[in-house]
Design a protein around this motif. Structure first.
Motif, PDB file in Angstrom:
ATOM      1  N   MET A 155       0.850  -1.174   0.000  1.00 14.40           N
ATOM      2  CA  MET A 155       0.000   0.000   0.000  1.00 14.40           C
ATOM      3  C   MET A 155       0.899   1.242   0.000  1.00 14.40           C
ATOM      4  O   MET A 155       1.793   1.342   0.826  1.00 14.40           O
ATOM      5  N   ASN A 156       0.621   2.156  -0.888  1.00 13.99           N
ATOM      6  CA  ASN A 156       1.507   3.310  -0.995  1.00 13.99           C
ATOM      7  C   ASN A 156       1.008   4.499  -0.170  1.00 13.99           C
ATOM      8  O   ASN A 156      -0.137   4.548   0.254  1.00 13.99           O
ATOM      9  N   ASN A 157       1.910   5.448   0.035  1.00 13.53           N
ATOM     10  CA  ASN A 157       1.591   6.621   0.849  1.00 13.53           C
ATOM     11  C   ASN A 157       0.459   7.442   0.248  1.00 13.53           C
ATOM     12  O   ASN A 157      -0.351   8.010   0.980  1.00 13.53           O
ATOM     13  N   GLU A 158       0.396   7.498  -1.073  1.00 16.37           N
ATOM     14  CA  GLU A 158      -0.651   8.281  -1.737  1.00 16.37           C
ATOM     15  C   GLU A 158      -2.032   7.706  -1.424  1.00 16.37           C
ATOM     16  O   GLU A 158      -2.974   8.450  -1.161  1.00 16.37           O
ATOM     17  N   THR A 159      -2.163   6.401  -1.451  1.00 18.34           N
ATOM     18  CA  THR A 159      -3.432   5.746  -1.134  1.00 18.34           C
ATOM     19  C   THR A 159      -3.847   6.062   0.302  1.00 18.34           C
ATOM     20  O   THR A 159      -4.999   6.393   0.563  1.00 18.34           O
ATOM     21  N   ILE A 160      -2.900   5.971   1.208  1.00 16.32           N
ATOM     22  CA  ILE A 160      -3.193   6.250   2.620  1.00 16.32           C
ATOM     23  C   ILE A 160      -3.528   7.725   2.815  1.00 16.32           C
ATOM     24  O   ILE A 160      -4.463   8.064   3.543  1.00 16.32           O
ATOM     25  N   ASP A 161      -2.805   8.612   2.159  1.00 18.45           N
ATOM     26  CA  ASP A 161      -3.096  10.051   2.262  1.00 18.45           C
ATOM     27  C   ASP A 161      -4.493  10.368   1.733  1.00 18.45           C
ATOM     28  O   ASP A 161      -5.232  11.164   2.339  1.00 18.45           O
ATOM     29  N   THR A 162      -4.871   9.760   0.620  1.00 21.23           N
ATOM     30  CA  THR A 162      -6.213   9.975   0.053  1.00 21.23           C
ATOM     31  C   THR A 162      -7.282   9.463   1.012  1.00 21.23           C
ATOM     32  O   THR A 162      -8.288  10.142   1.265  1.00 21.23           O
ATOM     33  N   PHE A 163      -7.054   8.289   1.582  1.00 20.04           N
ATOM     34  CA  PHE A 163      -7.983   7.735   2.567  1.00 20.04           C
ATOM     35  C   PHE A 163      -8.156   8.697   3.739  1.00 20.04           C
ATOM     36  O   PHE A 163      -9.267   8.993   4.167  1.00 20.04           O
ATOM     37  N   ARG A 164      -7.052   9.184   4.261  1.00 20.34           N
ATOM     38  CA  ARG A 164      -7.125  10.088   5.412  1.00 20.34           C
ATOM     39  C   ARG A 164      -7.883  11.368   5.079  1.00 20.34           C
ATOM     40  O   ARG A 164      -8.687  11.842   5.878  1.00 20.34           O
ATOM     41  N   GLN A 165      -7.628  11.925   3.916  1.00 21.21           N
ATOM     42  CA  GLN A 165      -8.334  13.147   3.524  1.00 21.21           C
ATOM     43  C   GLN A 165      -9.838  12.899   3.433  1.00 21.21           C
ATOM     44  O   GLN A 165     -10.639  13.731   3.866  1.00 21.21           O
ATOM     45  N   GLN A 166     -10.220  11.755   2.883  1.00 22.77           N
ATOM     46  CA  GLN A 166     -11.646  11.408   2.803  1.00 22.77           C
ATOM     47  C   GLN A 166     -12.233  11.226   4.200  1.00 22.77           C
ATOM     48  O   GLN A 166     -13.344  11.687   4.480  1.00 22.77           O
TER      49      GLN A 166
END
Length: 137
Positions: free
Chosen positions: A1-12
């Motif tokens: 799992m990449n940082n971008e996916t996690i960052d997008t999840f957190r923003q949502q």
């Protein structure tokens, strides 16, 4: 799992959390319903994102920062309601935000079906709004 996916999840997640304000003018008999709805919406969101939720809030190196941000958002959501007399004034809004977030994170660690998440949100709401002590007869 990449940082971008996690960052997008957190923003949502943070965007959703910001929509869950409790109006200080909410009638007293609807406070528990609003709190339960907040728990349920967040639990459902976390369940829909499964592994990303766990990585983004619990296991990822910056999880403590994400948890703190979520607690701050919940604190902001509860602040106006507390000032309006919906919640007790003798418990700091900072603690209220942390308590709400802590209960949410504990429940989110155990996958549950929608019906169980609903029951969990009701139980967490009773604990959050009424405490764990015995109710007077």
């Amino acid at each position: 799992m990449n940082n971008e996916t996690i960052d997008t999840f957190r923003q949502q997640l943070f965007t959703l959390a910001r929509t869950l304000k409790i109006d200080p003018l909410v009638p007293e008999n609807q406070v528990s319903d609003r709190v339960a709805l907040s728990f349920r919406k967040l639990l459902n969101f976390l369940a829909q994102h499964g592994e990303i939720s766990l990585a983004g809030l619990l296991a990822y190196p910056a999880a403590a920062e994400a948890q703190a941000t979520l607690a701050e958002i919940m604190q902001e959501n509860l602040a106006d309601a507390q000032q309006g007399g919906v919640f007790r004034q003798d418990i700091s809004v900072i603690l209220l935000g942390k308590f709400f977030t802590g209960m949410l994170l504990q429940l989110a660690q155990t996958p549950a079906e929608p019906a169980l998440r609903h029951q969990q949100s009701l139980a967490a709401t009773r604990l959050f709004c009424e405490g764990a002590g015995q109710q007077p007869d």
